[in-house]
Design a protein around this motif. Structure first.
Motif, PDB file in Angstrom:
ATOM      1  N   GLY A 162       3.801  -1.450  -3.942  1.00 25.62           N
ATOM      2  CA  GLY A 162       5.089  -0.737  -4.222  1.00 25.62           C
ATOM      3  C   GLY A 162       6.030  -1.649  -5.002  1.00 25.62           C
ATOM      4  O   GLY A 162       6.938  -1.343  -5.761  1.00 25.62           O
ATOM      5  N   LEU A 163       5.722  -3.017  -5.488  1.00 26.62           N
ATOM      6  CA  LEU A 163       6.467  -3.645  -6.392  1.00 26.62           C
ATOM      7  C   LEU A 163       5.943  -3.005  -7.813  1.00 26.62           C
ATOM      8  O   LEU A 163       5.258  -2.558  -8.030  1.00 26.62           O
ATOM      9  CB  LEU A 163       5.908  -5.148  -6.505  1.00 26.62           C
ATOM     10  CG  LEU A 163       6.290  -6.174  -5.174  1.00 26.62           C
ATOM     11  CD1 LEU A 163       5.453  -7.441  -5.298  1.00 26.62           C
ATOM     12  CD2 LEU A 163       7.551  -6.470  -5.074  1.00 26.62           C
ATOM     13  N   THR A 164       7.247  -3.200  -8.665  1.00 25.92           N
ATOM     14  CA  THR A 164       7.277  -2.542  -9.974  1.00 25.92           C
ATOM     15  C   THR A 164       7.170  -3.650 -10.963  1.00 25.92           C
ATOM     16  O   THR A 164       8.091  -4.704 -10.659  1.00 25.92           O
ATOM     17  CB  THR A 164       8.444  -1.659  -9.960  1.00 25.92           C
ATOM     18  OG1 THR A 164       9.653  -2.288  -9.776  1.00 25.92           O
ATOM     19  CG2 THR A 164       8.361  -0.616  -9.199  1.00 25.92           C
ATOM     20  N   GLU A 165       6.708  -3.389 -12.077  1.00 32.83           N
ATOM     21  CA  GLU A 165       6.682  -4.334 -13.065  1.00 32.83           C
ATOM     22  C   GLU A 165       7.037  -3.619 -14.428  1.00 32.83           C
ATOM     23  O   GLU A 165       6.648  -2.575 -14.658  1.00 32.83           O
ATOM     24  CB  GLU A 165       5.385  -4.919 -13.532  1.00 32.83           C
ATOM     25  CG  GLU A 165       4.962  -5.921 -12.448  1.00 32.83           C
ATOM     26  CD  GLU A 165       3.680  -6.693 -12.663  1.00 32.83           C
ATOM     27  OE1 GLU A 165       2.670  -6.176 -13.677  1.00 32.83           O
ATOM     28  OE2 GLU A 165       3.142  -7.560 -12.021  1.00 32.83           O
ATOM     29  N   VAL A 203       7.217   2.665  -0.012  1.00 32.83           N
ATOM     30  CA  VAL A 203       6.132   2.286   0.713  1.00 32.83           C
ATOM     31  C   VAL A 203       5.851   3.372   1.749  1.00 32.83           C
ATOM     32  O   VAL A 203       4.802   3.910   1.874  1.00 32.83           O
ATOM     33  CB  VAL A 203       6.054   0.824   1.361  1.00 32.83           C
ATOM     34  CG1 VAL A 203       5.073   0.690   2.035  1.00 32.83           C
ATOM     35  CG2 VAL A 203       6.029  -0.133   0.069  1.00 32.83           C
ATOM     36  N   ALA A 204       6.853   3.692   2.302  1.00 32.82           N
ATOM     37  CA  ALA A 204       6.742   4.768   3.588  1.00 32.82           C
ATOM     38  C   ALA A 204       6.378   6.046   3.254  1.00 32.82           C
ATOM     39  O   ALA A 204       5.563   6.710   3.814  1.00 32.82           O
ATOM     40  CB  ALA A 204       7.944   4.444   4.447  1.00 32.82           C
ATOM     41  N   LEU A 212      -3.448   2.418   3.114  1.00 34.16           N
ATOM     42  CA  LEU A 212      -2.873   1.407   3.997  1.00 34.16           C
ATOM     43  C   LEU A 212      -3.480  -0.044   3.979  1.00 34.16           C
ATOM     44  O   LEU A 212      -2.824  -0.885   3.694  1.00 34.16           O
ATOM     45  CB  LEU A 212      -3.136   2.097   5.458  1.00 34.16           C
ATOM     46  CG  LEU A 212      -2.546   1.199   6.506  1.00 34.16           C
ATOM     47  CD1 LEU A 212      -0.804   0.888   6.162  1.00 34.16           C
ATOM     48  CD2 LEU A 212      -2.860   1.495   7.783  1.00 34.16           C
ATOM     49  N   LEU A 213      -4.730   0.060   3.894  1.00 35.42           N
ATOM     50  CA  LEU A 213      -5.423  -1.373   3.968  1.00 35.42           C
ATOM     51  C   LEU A 213      -5.208  -1.995   2.515  1.00 35.42           C
ATOM     52  O   LEU A 213      -5.012  -3.290   2.525  1.00 35.42           O
ATOM     53  CB  LEU A 213      -6.861  -1.220   4.237  1.00 35.42           C
ATOM     54  CG  LEU A 213      -7.202  -0.813   5.510  1.00 35.42           C
ATOM     55  CD1 LEU A 213      -9.078  -0.841   5.710  1.00 35.42           C
ATOM     56  CD2 LEU A 213      -6.813  -1.762   6.510  1.00 35.42           C
ATOM     57  N   GLY A 214      -5.246  -1.436   1.577  1.00 39.64           N
ATOM     58  CA  GLY A 214      -4.867  -1.996   0.127  1.00 39.64           C
ATOM     59  C   GLY A 214      -3.356  -2.420   0.030  1.00 39.64           C
ATOM     60  O   GLY A 214      -3.136  -3.625  -0.581  1.00 39.64           O
ATOM     61  N   THR A 215      -2.728  -1.636   0.752  1.00 36.13           N
ATOM     62  CA  THR A 215      -1.076  -1.821   0.500  1.00 36.13           C
ATOM     63  C   THR A 215      -0.858  -3.052   1.377  1.00 36.13           C
ATOM     64  O   THR A 215      -0.201  -4.047   1.034  1.00 36.13           O
ATOM     65  CB  THR A 215      -0.300  -0.520   1.028  1.00 36.13           C
ATOM     66  OG1 THR A 215      -0.500   0.424   0.294  1.00 36.13           O
ATOM     67  CG2 THR A 215       1.294  -1.069   1.291  1.00 36.13           C
ATOM     68  N   LEU A 216      -1.147  -3.370   2.668  1.00 36.70           N
ATOM     69  CA  LEU A 216      -1.027  -4.318   3.541  1.00 36.70           C
ATOM     70  C   LEU A 216      -1.775  -5.654   2.824  1.00 36.70           C
ATOM     71  O   LEU A 216      -1.230  -6.589   2.838  1.00 36.70           O
ATOM     72  CB  LEU A 216      -2.016  -4.106   4.777  1.00 36.70           C
ATOM     73  CG  LEU A 216      -1.155  -3.160   5.669  1.00 36.70           C
ATOM     74  CD1 LEU A 216      -1.644  -3.043   6.942  1.00 36.70           C
ATOM     75  CD2 LEU A 216       0.387  -3.463   5.805  1.00 36.70           C
ATOM     76  N   ALA A 217      -3.041  -5.704   2.160  1.00 37.00           N
ATOM     77  CA  ALA A 217      -3.535  -6.808   1.664  1.00 37.00           C
ATOM     78  C   ALA A 217      -2.853  -7.454   0.383  1.00 37.00           C
ATOM     79  O   ALA A 217      -2.576  -8.539   0.216  1.00 37.00           O
ATOM     80  CB  ALA A 217      -4.942  -6.330   1.169  1.00 37.00           C
TER      81      ALA A 217
END
Length: 318
Positions: free
Chosen positions: A158-161, A262-263, A272-277
């Motif tokens: 969820g970070l933005t660039e 993110v939520a 989910l797994l990709g977000t957490l990693a």
């Protein structure tokens, strides 16, 4: 679809929406440039979040005898998203009352200074490309020489660039519109029918940040394109209402809103797994307590955001 010139000839107008919050002299400069550098078919609507300041009072005075400028004070501070939603509702009601059709809305930050010719390229794209949901501008730093935003990316956590951030501005390097994952709400345009179908902004992103990222994500999920238009240009004092990018206040607000994003979008079973990693890998690169503190604070608010997002989804069901 008809081109923008045909839209104008048909008497359909564009509404520029400016949300004001302690904008000071920047607000007045923003509005004066909009009036001076926009086509005749564009009206400016300023909504003032409380408390009003001297800049808001000057803009109210500017509106006297200026038919293209309207100013309204909200009863409280609704945050950026809530104020934009209120402003668009006001635009629609005003158009109905005057027998006008506002076919598109331009969202303009109070600290954004448009450049000559800013409106035409984005509005022409909206008028001729029905698959475009939102068009965004090329944003420069206040020095007018350094790129701040040439389209945006959304990372797995969820970070933005901002694409191109910090590069010298060389207009010849970027010619013609191109698709992006999101465009900044500092200066962007949307057709009224798209807003009516997919809006409003999620007011849960309060007081600020990620409203436009969320909106872009929803539009892309519906099959619409988000397009960066380099020929539409402006200068922007980024995050001026949050003491500037990188300030403690900015980081706190940014990560709080990121957790809502993110939520809402990144915790499904397939993501989910990709977000957490991605989040863990990013956390391990943080070095100072000042960087970590607002993130940990945002994590504490994640359960509340999950519950709020769920309630929002249920409320939107037919």
């Amino acid at each position: 679809m008809r081109g923008w010139s045909e839209v104008r000839q048909a008497g359909q107008k564009t509404a520029a929406v400016v949300v004001a919050y302690r904008g000071g002299t920047e607000l007045q400069a923003c509005v004066e440039r909009l009036l001076a550098l926009s086509p005749d078919g564009l009206d400016v609507f300023v909504v003032i979040n409380q408390p009003a300041d001297e800049g808001a009072r000057r803009v109210r005075a500017l509106a006297v005898g200026q038919p293209r400028l309207r100013v309204r004070e909200l009863e409280c501070n609704r945050g950026f998203a809530g104020a934009v939603n209120a402003a668009v509702d006001w635009v629609v009601a005003t158009g109905q009352g005057l027998g006008r059709c506002y076919w598109a809305y331009a969202l303009v930050n109070q600290d954004c200074m448009v450049e000559p010719g800013w409106a035409g390229p984005m509005l022409e794209l909206l008028a001729t490309e029905p698959g475009v949901g939102l068009a965004g501008a090329h944003i420069l730093e206040p020095d007018g020489r350094t790129v701040q935003h040439a389209g945006g990316r959304i990372l797995d956590n969820g970070l933005t660039e901002h694409i191109g951030r910090g590069q010298p501005d060389r207009p010849g390097d970027r010619t013609g519109p191109c698709d992006a994952e999101y465009v900044t709400g500092a200066l962007c345009t949307v057709r009224a029918e798209v807003w009516a179908r997919f809006g409003p902004f999620d007011a849960g992103f309060e007081p600020v940040y990620f409203e436009e990222v969320d909106f872009c994500m929803r539009l892309r999920s519906a099959g619409l394109r988000i397009v960066y238009v380099p020929e539409s240009r402006a200068r922007h004092s980024e995050a001026s209402s949050s003491a500037g990018p990188g300030s403690d206040l900015f980081l706190e607000r940014y990560h709080r809103s990121r957790m809502r994003f993110v939520a809402r979008h990144l915790l499904g079973a397939d993501l989910l797994l990709g977000t957490l990693a991605a989040e863990l890998a990013w956390l391990l690169r943080l070095r100072t307590l000042r960087e970590i503190r607002p993130v940990l604070k945002a994590y504490l608010g994640l359960p509340r955001q999950l519950l709020s997002v769920r309630r929002t989804a249920i409320a939107s069901l037919p």
